[in-house]
Scaffold this active site. Structure first.
Site, PDB file in Angstrom:
ATOM      1  N   ARG A  64       0.904  -1.128  -0.073  1.00  0.00           N
ATOM      2  CA  ARG A  64       0.182   0.045   0.178  1.00  0.00           C
ATOM      3  C   ARG A  64       0.858   1.302   0.247  1.00  0.00           C
ATOM      4  O   ARG A  64       1.748   1.415   0.816  1.00  0.00           O
ATOM      5  CB  ARG A  64      -0.832   0.199   1.436  1.00  0.00           C
ATOM      6  CG  ARG A  64      -1.717   1.297   1.357  1.00  0.00           C
ATOM      7  CD  ARG A  64      -2.709   1.435   2.420  1.00  0.00           C
ATOM      8  NE  ARG A  64      -3.832   0.554   1.950  1.00  0.00           N
ATOM      9  CZ  ARG A  64      -5.175   0.757   2.284  1.00  0.00           C
ATOM     10  NH1 ARG A  64      -5.349   1.658   3.297  1.00  0.00           N
ATOM     11  NH2 ARG A  64      -6.172   0.010   1.665  1.00  0.00           N
ATOM     12  N   HIS A  90      -7.155   0.680  -6.686  1.00  0.00           N
ATOM     13  CA  HIS A  90      -7.452   0.032  -5.390  1.00  0.00           C
ATOM     14  C   HIS A  90      -8.138  -1.221  -5.850  1.00  0.00           C
ATOM     15  O   HIS A  90      -9.382  -1.505  -5.600  1.00  0.00           O
ATOM     16  CB  HIS A  90      -8.353   0.790  -4.472  1.00  0.00           C
ATOM     17  CG  HIS A  90      -8.256   0.075  -2.917  1.00  0.00           C
ATOM     18  ND1 HIS A  90      -7.782  -0.714  -2.705  1.00  0.00           N
ATOM     19  CD2 HIS A  90      -9.025   0.617  -1.916  1.00  0.00           C
ATOM     20  CE1 HIS A  90      -7.899  -1.126  -1.438  1.00  0.00           C
ATOM     21  NE2 HIS A  90      -8.722  -0.310  -0.816  1.00  0.00           N
ATOM     22  N   GLN A 145     -10.374  -3.810  -3.564  1.00  0.00           N
ATOM     23  CA  GLN A 145     -11.365  -3.246  -3.112  1.00  0.00           C
ATOM     24  C   GLN A 145     -12.733  -3.404  -4.146  1.00  0.00           C
ATOM     25  O   GLN A 145     -13.631  -4.064  -3.991  1.00  0.00           O
ATOM     26  CB  GLN A 145     -11.304  -1.676  -2.742  1.00  0.00           C
ATOM     27  CG  GLN A 145     -12.703  -1.096  -2.335  1.00  0.00           C
ATOM     28  CD  GLN A 145     -13.063  -1.545  -0.961  1.00  0.00           C
ATOM     29  OE1 GLN A 145     -12.459  -1.495  -0.163  1.00  0.00           O
ATOM     30  NE2 GLN A 145     -14.233  -2.131  -0.690  1.00  0.00           N
ATOM     31  N   ASP A 205     -17.186   7.288  -1.707  1.00  0.00           N
ATOM     32  CA  ASP A 205     -15.825   7.314  -1.121  1.00  0.00           C
ATOM     33  C   ASP A 205     -15.427   8.599  -0.539  1.00  0.00           C
ATOM     34  O   ASP A 205     -16.303   9.743  -0.746  1.00  0.00           O
ATOM     35  CB  ASP A 205     -14.838   6.678  -1.987  1.00  0.00           C
ATOM     36  CG  ASP A 205     -13.427   6.493  -1.558  1.00  0.00           C
ATOM     37  OD1 ASP A 205     -13.179   6.377  -0.426  1.00  0.00           O
ATOM     38  OD2 ASP A 205     -12.389   6.479  -2.458  1.00  0.00           O
ATOM     39  N   CYS A 222     -16.637   1.815   0.542  1.00  0.00           N
ATOM     40  CA  CYS A 222     -15.329   1.084   0.698  1.00  0.00           C
ATOM     41  C   CYS A 222     -14.846   1.205   2.141  1.00  0.00           C
ATOM     42  O   CYS A 222     -14.123   0.271   2.980  1.00  0.00           O
ATOM     43  CB  CYS A 222     -14.164   1.218  -0.168  1.00  0.00           C
ATOM     44  SG  CYS A 222     -13.421   3.115  -0.139  1.00  0.00           S
ATOM     45  N   ARG A 280     -13.721  -8.120   1.570  1.00  0.00           N
ATOM     46  CA  ARG A 280     -12.453  -8.060   1.275  1.00  0.00           C
ATOM     47  C   ARG A 280     -11.255  -9.364   1.527  1.00  0.00           C
ATOM     48  O   ARG A 280     -10.700  -9.633   0.738  1.00  0.00           O
ATOM     49  CB  ARG A 280     -11.673  -7.016   2.093  1.00  0.00           C
ATOM     50  CG  ARG A 280     -12.394  -5.406   1.976  1.00  0.00           C
ATOM     51  CD  ARG A 280     -12.029  -5.116   0.669  1.00  0.00           C
ATOM     52  NE  ARG A 280     -10.446  -4.993   0.299  1.00  0.00           N
ATOM     53  CZ  ARG A 280      -9.770  -4.107   0.809  1.00  0.00           C
ATOM     54  NH1 ARG A 280     -10.226  -3.059   1.552  1.00  0.00           N
ATOM     55  NH2 ARG A 280      -8.305  -4.120   0.351  1.00  0.00           N
TER      56      ARG A 280
HETATM   57  N1   CP Z   1     -11.354  -0.026   2.035  1.00  0.00           N
HETATM   58  C1   CP Z   1     -10.125   0.125   2.626  1.00  0.00           C
HETATM   59  O1   CP Z   1      -9.074  -0.114   1.904  1.00  0.00           O
HETATM   60  O2   CP Z   1      -9.995   0.243   4.026  1.00  0.00           O
HETATM   61  P1   CP Z   1      -8.609   0.221   4.778  1.00  0.00           P
HETATM   62  O3   CP Z   1      -7.889   1.751   4.432  1.00  0.00           O
HETATM   63  O4   CP Z   1      -8.776   0.352   6.337  1.00  0.00           O
HETATM   64  O5   CP Z   1      -7.586  -0.811   4.405  1.00  0.00           O
HETATM   65  N1  NVA Z   2      -9.770   6.668  -1.792  1.00  0.00           N
HETATM   66  C1  NVA Z   2      -9.482   6.652  -0.773  1.00  0.00           C
HETATM   67  C2  NVA Z   2      -9.851   5.178  -0.402  1.00  0.00           C
HETATM   68  C3  NVA Z   2      -9.576   4.543   1.116  1.00  0.00           C
HETATM   69  C4  NVA Z   2      -9.655   2.951   1.174  1.00  0.00           C
HETATM   70  C5  NVA Z   2      -8.167   6.816   0.014  1.00  0.00           C
HETATM   71  O1  NVA Z   2      -7.274   6.699  -1.052  1.00  0.00           O
HETATM   72  O2  NVA Z   2      -7.962   7.393   0.838  1.00  0.00           O
END
Ligand code: CP
Ligand code: NVA
Length: 298
Positions: free
Chosen positions: A101, A128, A131, A218, A257, A285
């Site tokens: 990540r 992502h 997700q 989101d 999400c 997930r």
């Molecule tokens: N939706 C999602 O990726 O959640 P987190 O940021 O908690 O991993």
């Molecule tokens: N668009 C959001 C998704 C979080 C799961 C971010 O990148 O923060």
């Protein structure tokens, strides 16, 4: 499949297979007949916060027979400037796969190239993919699939979630409407690259949501954009609330999400009214990512 770096580099068949595999893994949870990650150690290298992704991958690797180590980027030399390609060449000699990540999509691509081990994008600024797989599984379970359905993404139309949704629409063929303020719609070059006539962009949230079967939102400010008050102010008309949902199809579902910011992108009432599906989506997930891990271990 060697890696999961983006939805962009998948195809419709792979998406269908992963969702079908996730359905099976979900049904067989606790009694898996095989342990595809047996004797493997996977690393998770995270430069951004996470609850769902971190926990679901840690549990998922273990349930498939592997072990997992969590590496916060700040605690390893990467955080002090060691290049991603050197980090990749070290980890590639020690672990069997890596879940990343981070901010730049290129870092995930470079890691995959230099490590020679299966690499999973657990969220970048651009995509992502994990997700979206969980979201597709949730749509499959709740309304029987996406064929012939109208799916809306409302909020920041140019973030990792919207971009991954746009690629999913291209490969799966469902109608996708992205509703966002003009300044937050995906740029013309991106849309030209996707080249999908079933994806439309609009700045009119009501027309977008008319007859929608799936309403997906989101955060307005993604990780790394904290404090951009000027950007946040653009979204006042884009909250998913009861009034907006009155224009949707009768049996619509709402997806988020998570994490959610109540009374910003979604009202408290809508979040709670749709919490059964939204937390089913969060649980998914785990199952979707186990399908990815099993496919990469093959
Ligand atoms: N939706 C999602 O990726 O959640 P987190 O940021 O908690 O991993
Ligand atoms: N668009 C959001 C998704 C979080 C799961 C971010 O990148 O923060």
């Amino acid at each position: 499949m060697k890696h999961l770096l983006s939805i962009e580099e998948l195809d419709g068949d792979t998406l269908h297979h992963l969702v079908n595999d996730a359905v099976k893994l979900k049904a067989e949870r606790g009694q898996h007949s095989s342990q595809p990650l047996a004797d493997q150690t996977w690393a998770m290298m995270f430069s951004k916060s996470s609850t769902r992704t971190r926990v679901s991958f840690e549990v998922g690797v273990r349930e498939l027979g592997g072990s997992v180590m969590f590496l916060s980027a700040n605690d390893i030399q990467l955080g002090r400037g060691e290049p991603i390609k050197d980090t990749a060449r070290v980890l590639g000699r020690m672990v069997h796969g890596c879940i990343i990540r981070t901010f730049a999509q290129q870092d995930v691509v470079d890691f995959a190239e230099h490590s020679h081990i299966p690499t999973i994008n657990a969220l970048t600024d651009e995509e992502h993919p994990c997700q979206i797989l969980a979201d597709l599984l949730t749509i499959h379970e709740t309304i029987g699939g996406w064929d012939g359905k109208k799916i809306v993404f409302i909020g920041d139309g140019d973030n990792n979630m919207s971009r991954s949704w746009i690629w999913a629409a291209k490969y799966l063929g469902f109608e996708l409407v992205v509703a966002a303020p003009e300044a937050c719609l995906p740029p013309a070059e991106f849309m030209a690259k996707v080249d999908a006539c079933n994806v439309t962009l609009t700045s009119d949230p009501i027309s977008a949501i008319k007859g929608a079967d799936v309403i997906n939102t989101d955060v307005w400010l993604s990780m790394g954009q904290e404090g951009q008050a000027q950007k946040e102010a653009l979204f006042a008309d884009y909250q998913v609330n009861e009034q907006l949902l009155s224009h949707a199809a009768k049996d619509h579902i709402v997806l988020h999400c998570l994490p959610a910011y109540r009374e910003k992108e979604i009202s408290e009432a809508v979040l709670e009214a749709h919490s059964a599906v939204i937390f089913q989506q969060a649980e998914n997930r785990l199952h979707a990512q186990k399908a990815v891990l099993a496919a990469l271990a093959e």
